[in-house]
Scaffold this motif. Structure first.
Motif, PDB file in Angstrom:
ATOM      1  N   VAL A   1      41.485  33.847  35.830  1.00  0.00           N
ATOM      2  CA  VAL A   1      40.147  33.925  36.433  1.00  0.00           C
ATOM      3  C   VAL A   1      40.191  34.486  37.852  1.00  0.00           C
ATOM      4  CG1 VAL A   1      39.233  32.037  35.034  1.00  0.00           C
ATOM      5  CG2 VAL A   1      40.343  31.520  37.225  1.00  0.00           C
ATOM      6  N   ARG A   2      41.284  35.036  38.266  1.00  0.00           N
ATOM      7  CA  ARG A   2      41.376  35.510  39.654  1.00  0.00           C
ATOM      8  C   ARG A   2      40.447  36.703  39.871  1.00  0.00           C
ATOM      9  NH1 ARG A   2      46.834  39.033  40.719  1.00  0.00           N
ATOM     10  NH2 ARG A   2      46.617  40.470  38.969  1.00  0.00           N
ATOM     11  N   ASP A   3      39.928  36.780  41.063  1.00  0.00           N
ATOM     12  CA  ASP A   3      38.981  37.832  41.424  1.00  0.00           C
ATOM     13  C   ASP A   3      39.740  38.934  42.154  1.00  0.00           C
ATOM     14  OD1 ASP A   3      36.749  39.305  41.923  1.00  0.00           O
ATOM     15  OD2 ASP A   3      36.044  38.072  43.596  1.00  0.00           O
ATOM     16  N   VAL A   4      39.967  40.057  41.467  1.00  0.00           N
ATOM     17  CA  VAL A   4      40.709  41.176  42.050  1.00  0.00           C
ATOM     18  C   VAL A   4      39.953  42.468  41.776  1.00  0.00           C
ATOM     19  CG1 VAL A   4      42.990  40.105  41.912  1.00  0.00           C
ATOM     20  CG2 VAL A   4      42.090  41.332  39.932  1.00  0.00           C
ATOM     21  N   SER A   5      40.292  43.476  42.537  1.00  0.00           N
ATOM     22  CA  SER A   5      39.656  44.785  42.369  1.00  0.00           C
ATOM     23  C   SER A   5      40.599  45.723  41.621  1.00  0.00           C
ATOM     24  CB  SER A   5      39.297  45.383  43.735  1.00  0.00           C
ATOM     25  OG  SER A   5      40.436  45.475  44.567  1.00  0.00           O
ATOM     26  N   TRP A   6      40.009  46.741  41.000  1.00  0.00           N
ATOM     27  CA  TRP A   6      40.771  47.716  40.246  1.00  0.00           C
ATOM     28  C   TRP A   6      41.800  48.401  41.150  1.00  0.00           C
ATOM     29  CZ3 TRP A   6      41.941  52.874  40.059  1.00  0.00           C
ATOM     30  CH2 TRP A   6      42.416  53.351  38.839  1.00  0.00           C
ATOM     31  N   PRO A   7      43.025  48.687  40.697  1.00  0.00           N
ATOM     32  CA  PRO A   7      43.466  48.684  39.292  1.00  0.00           C
ATOM     33  C   PRO A   7      43.994  47.341  38.790  1.00  0.00           C
ATOM     34  CG  PRO A   7      45.182  49.600  40.669  1.00  0.00           C
ATOM     35  CD  PRO A   7      44.027  49.305  41.586  1.00  0.00           C
TER      36      PRO A   7
END
Length: 312
Positions: A151-157
């Motif tokens: 469920v971690r909130d990360v940005s692409w890629p």
């Protein structure tokens, strides 16, 4: 003229004596000491939020590759003769331990290791370790243990679930491999918040690496024996056959050693154990270091201010 020159150079007016500096420090001692103390308290509070990291280490020694050395010797001795029959003997593999240590840090080896031992969650989602239950406490902002989802909130890629490439980088940050050039001894060290996992992964790394190199040599030896036997059947030159039979003998020895010796490349001298003391963070060093840096910075600021006053 000399007076003006002295003023231009600034030596007479701009020099700061130690007494003057100490007087200035003494004047603001409470402010300087108070700020240093406040920073030390903040760093101390921050250090308490950091989990203890434990390091487990194992001492191993590369196993001498007798068969590979003999194969290389035969290749050097009879290579010219064999080439007349169109046979390449190669140079033997006398650097298997070097290859093994590099493979230990390779992506391919890690991908297999991660999948076999299911290390992604304890590597990437761990928050701390509970010594009472010897269990990991996972970060709920990264991994939901109830639903088995990332469920971690990360940005692409990047994705919520860490890729094996991302995990490999984190794994290498916790892995240290050092070799004593004098004795040849190799120390493999792994860090983790759980001392038990640090021990288990260190042991598993050595076991899996030995197994990978063992299976690699078994496959190569079997292929080599099949090839050499075919060459024996095809050649009519007695001297060439003698060389080929010796090569088959050495490959058979390699095959035998690979099948009977689990610690094929790295032999354990001192096995990994569960460490009792944390490796880091050094909280006392962090606190004292922060206070000293702030104090030195404050003294530097006072010196600059005194110089600026002199220049006015």
């Amino acid at each position: 003229m000399s007076k003006d020159l002295t003023n231009d150079v600034g030596y007479a007016n701009d020099e700061i004596g130690l007494n003057e500096l100490f007087s200035e420090i003494w004047r603001v001692k409470f402010w300087l000491g108070g700020i240093s103390f406040l920073v030390a308290v903040i760093v101390a509070a921050y250090s308490l939020t950091l989990p203890n990291i434990y390091r487990s280490e194992a001492l191993v020694v590369p196993v001498e590759d007798g068969a590979g050395g003999k194969l290389g010797s035969l290749a050097g001795q009879f290579g010219g003769l064999a080439s007349l029959a169109g046979i390449s003997l190669g140079k033997g593999d006398s650097n298997k331990s070097v290859i093994a240590l590099e493979k230990l840090k390779s992506r391919e080896f890690f991908f297999k290791f991660a999948e076999k031992h299911q290390i992604l969650v304890p590597l990437m989602a761990v928050k701390e370790w509970d010594p009472q239950s010897d269990k990991l406490v996972l970060d709920a902002d990264i991994y939901n243990a109830d639903t088995d989802t990332w469920v971690r909130d990360v940005s692409w890629p990047k994705q919520p679930k860490p890729s094996l490439q991302e995990a490999h980088k984190a794994f290498l940050d916790s892995l240290t491999v050092s070799q004593d050039k004098t004795t040849g001894m190799v120390k493999i060290m792994l860090e983790h918040v759980s001392p038990t996992i640090a021990r288990d992964w260190t042991t598993a790394l050595i076991t899996d690496l030995n197994e990978e190199m063992r299976q690699r040599d078994i496959a190569e030896a079997q292929s080599s024996i099949a090839y050499l036997e075919q060459q024996v059947a095809d050649t009519k030159i007695t001297e060439i056959k003698t060389v080929l039979y010796q090569l088959i003998e050495e490959q058979t020895k390699t095959l035998m050693l690979a099948n009977v010796k689990p610690e094929y490349i790295l032999e354990t001298v001192d096995a990994a154990i569960v460490p009792e003391k944390k490796y880091k963070p050094g909280r006392a060093v962090m606190v004292i270091g922060a206070a000293v840096v702030v104090f030195i910075g404050g003294v530097g600021f006072l010196m600059i201010r005194l110089v600026m006053k002199k220049e006015k």
